[in-house]
Design an enzyme around this catalytic site. Structure first.
Site, short mmCIF file in Angstrom:
data_model
loop_
_atom_site.label_atom_id
_atom_site.label_comp_id
_atom_site.label_asym_id
_atom_site.label_seq_id
_atom_site.Cartn_x
_atom_site.Cartn_y
_atom_site.Cartn_z
N GLY A 1 5.57 39.05 3.97
CA GLY A 1 5.13 40.39 4.79
C GLY A 1 5.36 41.58 4.16
O GLY A 1 4.70 42.58 4.22
N LYS B 1 -8.37 66.69 29.74
CA LYS B 1 -7.82 65.39 29.66
C LYS B 1 -6.38 64.98 29.87
O LYS B 1 -5.80 65.65 29.60
CB LYS B 1 -8.38 64.76 28.17
N GLY C 1 -11.78 55.81 23.69
CA GLY C 1 -11.75 56.28 24.78
C GLY C 1 -11.74 57.54 25.24
O GLY C 1 -12.58 57.88 26.29
C1 R5P Z 1 -5.38 63.23 20.77
O1 R5P Z 1 -5.03 64.19 21.24
C2 R5P Z 1 -6.26 63.13 19.82
O2 R5P Z 1 -6.72 64.37 19.42
C3 R5P Z 1 -7.60 62.12 20.05
O3 R5P Z 1 -8.37 62.67 21.06
C4 R5P Z 1 -7.09 60.84 20.29
O4 R5P Z 1 -6.31 60.22 19.10
C5 R5P Z 1 -8.32 59.97 20.45
O5 R5P Z 1 -7.78 58.57 20.75
P1 R5P Z 1 -8.77 57.54 21.36
O6 R5P Z 1 -9.95 57.40 20.62
O7 R5P Z 1 -7.98 56.25 21.47
O8 R5P Z 1 -9.16 57.97 22.89
#
Ligand code: R5P
Length: 296
Positions: free
Chosen positions: A33, A197, A230
């Site tokens: 690994g 968010k 997401g």
């Molecule tokens: C987090 O605060 C970053 O700015 C992005 O929003 C995040 O890393 C996106 O992750 P995902 O695509 O898994 O939602």
């Protein structure tokens, strides 16, 4: 210039911009690994006394995870040092672990800082990164460290699409500053809307809200990173429900992990736009010139 295995497109482009020779590497993984890397040269005296630029993003991909990319970076620096380089400049467009910049739950490590401490051990001379998640972490560097802003380049690409009546949407508070910068480059008085968010720190589940009127607007949703998609898919759903016409999804580091492409396109994005910080099919904007300009 040493072009790391994670940055083959960008590395060659930067070398071409600078008009310097580029050398690649040979890599493999041992049965136990461990990573192996050698700089692809036969004559080590080519490195002695030279100023050497190493380009290696440290994002995960289908071929290697970020731990392997970091090890490869350390091995490149280590071998260049051993061969007697006079100066070592590391270009690390995507900095792995940059999102672990805070303690979210008791017992965690603030590992973003530790990554920079690890790099400090190699005594490099300069470090360049791009749109670091929390640029303040670069203060941990013992050498000159620069965070390059790619918003103008991304804005120029959007402009070439002839989008009209644009609204820029930041999918969370962390994306506000970058989204405002992007909007400024897109033109006078381009509005910026912000969604709220909330990510469950235990399960990773996202909840997003925001009451905005995007009726008949072309919407640019901008973030620093797309990982699993997401955040973007949820923001697209909300933008669509708010009346958005076209939706452009823009990120400096489009990692596109797991089902990210499916999730984002199914949610209704017209286009996904990333940079060559990450070598993949959505890297439509090159960072080569701006990085080369800094290096000059
Ligand atoms: C987090 O605060 C970053 O700015 C992005 O929003 C995040 O890393 C996106 O992750 P995902 O695509 O898994 O939602």
């Amino acid at each position: 210039m040493i072009v790391g295995p994670a940055s083959q497109i960008l590395g060659v482009r930067i070398a071409q911009e600078l008009g310097i020779e580029s050398i690649n590497t040979e890599i493999k993984k041992f049965p136990d690994g461990e990573n192996y890397l050698r700089i692809n040269i036969e004559d080590e005296t080519l490195i002695a006394g030279k100023e050497v630029i190493i380009v290696q993003s440290t994002g995960p991909s289908a071929s290697a995870d970020q731990n392997a990319r970091l090890m490869e970076l350390f091995m490149m620096i280590d071998s260049i040092k051993r061969m007697g380089a006079a100066k070592i400049i590391a270009v690390i467009p995507y900095l792995a672990y940059a999102r672990q910049d805070k303690i979210f739950r008791p017992g965690e490590s603030q590992f973003a800082n530790s990554i920079l401490h690890l790099i400090n051990n190699f005594n490099i001379d300069e470090l360049y990164s791009v749109d670091v998640h929390s640029p303040i972490i670069l203060n941990e560097c013992s050498c000159k460290a620069i965070n390059i802003d790619s918003m103008k380049l991304l804005a120029d690409y959007i402009k070439s699409k002839e989008a009209s009546d644009i609204v820029v949407v930041a999918p969370d508070k962390g994306a506000i500053e970058r989204s405002q910068a992007l909007a400024k480059h897109l033109g006078e008085n381009i509005p910026v809307e912000v969604f709220e968010k909330v990510r469950d720190v235990k399960t990773g589940e996202i909840k997003m809200s925001g009451i905005v009127n995007l009726r008949d607007k072309d919407v640019v949703i901008s973030d620093d990173i797309i990982a699993t998609g997401g955040t973007m898919a949820t923001a697209i759903n909300l933008a669509k429900a708010s009346g958005a016409k076209k939706i452009y999804v823009v990120a400096t580091h489009a990692l596109m992990l797991e089902q990210a492409k499916f999730r984002i396109l199914k949610a209704g994005a017209d286009e996904i736009i990333g940079t060559d910080s990450i070598d993949n099919e959505v890297c439509k904007v090159s960072l080569a010139k701006i990085i080369a300009d800094y290096l000059k």
